[in-house]
Write a protein that holds these residues in place. Structure first.
Motif, PDB file in Angstrom:
ATOM      1  N   ASP A   1       0.762  -1.132   0.040  1.00  0.00           N
ATOM      2  CA  ASP A   1      -0.057  -0.040   0.090  1.00  0.00           C
ATOM      3  C   ASP A   1       0.891   1.402   0.013  1.00  0.00           C
ATOM      4  OD1 ASP A   1      -2.269  -1.822   0.160  1.00  0.00           O
ATOM      5  OD2 ASP A   1      -2.733  -1.280   2.209  1.00  0.00           O
ATOM      6  N   ILE A   2       1.872   1.111   0.607  1.00  0.00           N
ATOM      7  CA  ILE A   2       2.903   2.313   0.545  1.00  0.00           C
ATOM      8  C   ILE A   2       3.634   2.387  -0.774  1.00  0.00           C
ATOM      9  CG2 ILE A   2       5.140   3.530   1.510  1.00  0.00           C
ATOM     10  CD1 ILE A   2       4.641   1.952   4.207  1.00  0.00           C
TER      11      ILE A   2
ATOM     12  N   PHE B   1       5.842   5.600  -3.497  1.00  0.00           N
ATOM     13  CA  PHE B   1       6.955   5.552  -2.724  1.00  0.00           C
ATOM     14  C   PHE B   1       7.878   4.354  -2.911  1.00  0.00           C
ATOM     15  CE2 PHE B   1       4.098   8.555  -0.440  1.00  0.00           C
ATOM     16  CZ  PHE B   1       4.874   9.384  -0.241  1.00  0.00           C
TER      17      PHE B   1
ATOM     18  N   ALA C   1       1.326   4.168  -3.365  1.00  0.00           N
ATOM     19  CA  ALA C   1       1.508   5.554  -3.431  1.00  0.00           C
ATOM     20  C   ALA C   1       2.285   6.312  -3.916  1.00  0.00           C
ATOM     21  CB  ALA C   1       1.221   5.874  -1.750  1.00  0.00           C
TER      22      ALA C   1
ATOM     23  N   SER D   1       4.458  12.033   2.777  1.00  0.00           N
ATOM     24  CA  SER D   1       4.049  12.762   1.868  1.00  0.00           C
ATOM     25  C   SER D   1       4.408  14.233   2.439  1.00  0.00           C
ATOM     26  CB  SER D   1       2.445  12.886   1.472  1.00  0.00           C
ATOM     27  OG  SER D   1       2.304  11.619   0.782  1.00  0.00           O
TER      28      SER D   1
ATOM     29  N   VAL E   1       2.178   6.714   4.542  1.00  0.00           N
ATOM     30  CA  VAL E   1       1.836   7.525   3.196  1.00  0.00           C
ATOM     31  C   VAL E   1       1.748   9.172   3.295  1.00  0.00           C
ATOM     32  CG1 VAL E   1       0.127   8.040   1.123  1.00  0.00           C
ATOM     33  CG2 VAL E   1       0.992   5.564   1.717  1.00  0.00           C
ATOM     34  N   GLU E   2       0.897   9.298   4.402  1.00  0.00           N
ATOM     35  CA  GLU E   2       0.610  10.820   4.669  1.00  0.00           C
ATOM     36  C   GLU E   2       1.642  11.386   5.452  1.00  0.00           C
ATOM     37  OE1 GLU E   2      -2.559   9.966   7.588  1.00  0.00           O
ATOM     38  OE2 GLU E   2      -4.079   9.767   5.940  1.00  0.00           O
TER      39      GLU E   2
ATOM     40  N   ARG F   1      -1.617   3.750   5.617  1.00  0.00           N
ATOM     41  CA  ARG F   1      -2.308   4.983   5.329  1.00  0.00           C
ATOM     42  C   ARG F   1      -1.618   6.231   5.859  1.00  0.00           C
ATOM     43  NH1 ARG F   1      -6.751   3.680   6.933  1.00  0.00           N
ATOM     44  NH2 ARG F   1      -7.454   2.603   4.943  1.00  0.00           N
TER      45      ARG F   1
END
Length: 411
Positions: free
Chosen positions: A23-24, A29, A27, A303, A299-300, A296
């Motif tokens: 999931d990372i 990365f 996004a 970012s 990622v935030e 999640r």
């Protein structure tokens, strides 16, 4: 690539680590996964008994399961047998090695770099992030990243690096895949309880299809596991006659979440965070649920460039808001069950002879959410409430689903 930078390094290539990394990476990365074993999914260290929620969380098709189960047969210390379940599917039996491989395949498709046979030895802070020192085939390698995530099991290197408090309990478990030539596979898992087989926990035999079974047992007490298996085979010769061993494994299962699951530039998830269900030791559904929260927040944080402990604390809040209450209730139920004597187990299981109680179990029983059954069962049978609550001391009834069940057993 070693000695150079990644956005995140995930230590542990099981399905929870793979899902987090996947999931990372999706996004955008750059993520590396360090897996100590030479092959993902081997050795198998899980019973592989899950609901469809686990398969949905992993993005996999239930049709890939080895077998489907519609119920369970619980064998009391006395040998009495109690059957629960019905005609609907309650659980799926996974080819666990294949399951792990499939989740990792998703991660690789997302761009994750997988390093197998790579054992993480140390994690250190650097001016730009963290540095993981690892060993692969006798060669020292370093992996630098802005963020490190520990999906590295009960003896988590990342948890130690972050100084995280330990889970409340650690269970010792053993398992094996076997052939039982005189026992054709059926749609029921066999559960064996009692001091002789699994003190403070239970033993199991899960049908894989044909005459193949996955057996295992766990306990929080020291002792020889072989003695427990020998006792089980001696007491149930008709079940285990002619048993042939295919493979075996063992390990530790942390029960009860760590009080904190994050730190400066790091988080832990799955068994490393103690996120297994204390009632059964199962950690796939809960681990994958928490993996989504972990990814999640990662990622935030990546970012925004803020990977501080204060920013990563959102992960801890989020997964606890999602399933924290359920894991807490499971821990309380575990505390109650752990100290039950064989006579108390017999007494509690006899309630399953009451049609109303068996109906409740079949309606509300859910291996992912054991507390959904606990409230209506405790409401229906005050004697059961007294047995469990006096021992656990503090089981919360408020906020659970199921409503008020009719009373079927008085004080």
């Amino acid at each position: 690539m070693t000695g150079q930078g990644y956005d995140a390094v995930v230590i542990g290539g099981g399905p929870v680590g793979a899902a987090t990394a996947r999931d990372i990476a999706r996004a955008g990365f750059r993520v590396a996964v360090l897996e100590r074993d030479a092959r993902v999914g081997r050795p198998v260290q899980c019973s592989g008994l899950v609901t469809d929620r686990t398969l949905v969380a992993a993005g996999l098709d239930p049709r890939n399961a080895l077998n489907t189960l519609t119920g369970a047969a619980i064998h009391a210390p006395s040998g009495a047998r109690y059957t629960i379940g019905g005609d609907r599917i309650h659980a799926y039996v996974l080819d666990r090695a294949r399951f792990d491989e499939q989740v990792m395949a998703q991660a690789l498709e997302a761009g994750v770099e997988l390093w197998t046979g790579t054992r993480a030895l140390a994690v250190e802070y650097t001016t730009a992030g963290v540095c993981v020192t690892a060993e692969q085939s006798g060669t020292s390698r370093t992996f630098r990243a802005r963020l490190v995530i520990g999906a590295d099991g009960p003896r988590s290197l990342v948890a130690d690096f972050l100084g995280l408090p330990a889970p409340s309990e650690t269970l010792r478990a053993r398992g094996a895949d076997v052939v039982l030539p005189r026992r054709p596979s059926i749609g029921q898992v066999q559960i064996f309880v009692g001091e002789r087989y699994a003190p403070g926990f239970f033993a199991w035999a899960i049908p894989l299809g044909g005459s193949r079974y996955r057996i295992g047992w766990g306990t929080h007490r020291p002792g020889a596991g072989a003695d427990h298996l020998a006792a089980l085979m001696a007491d149930y010769p008709e079940f285990f006659e002619g048993m042939a061993l295919l493979s075996q494994t063992g390990g530790l299962i942390p029960l009860g979440p760590r009080p904190r699951t994050y730190g400066e530039r790091g988080m832990v998830v799955g068994d490393a965070a103690g996120q297994a269900k204390a009632t059964s030791g199962g950690g796939l559904f809960t681990g994958l649920t928490c993996a989504a929260h972990c990814a999640r927040v990662a990622v935030e944080s990546l970012s925004t460039g803020d990977v501080s402990a204060a920013r990563l604390s959102a992960y801890d809040r989020n997964w606890r808001a999602d399933i924290g209450d359920e894991l807490h209730r499971a821990t309380l139920l575990r505390e109650a069950y752990r100290e039950l004597s064989d006579s108390e187990l017999e007494w509690g299981l006899r309630l399953l002879r009451v049609p109303g109680m068996r109906k409740l179990v079949n309606r509300y029983g859910d291996i992912d959410y054991p507390s959904w059954l606990a409230m209506p069962a405790l409401q229906a049978a005050p004697v059961l409430r007294r047995l469990l609550r006096d021992k656990a001391g503090r089981f919360e009834l408020a906020g659970q689903e199921g409503g008020v069940a009719p009373q079927i057993a008085g004080d």
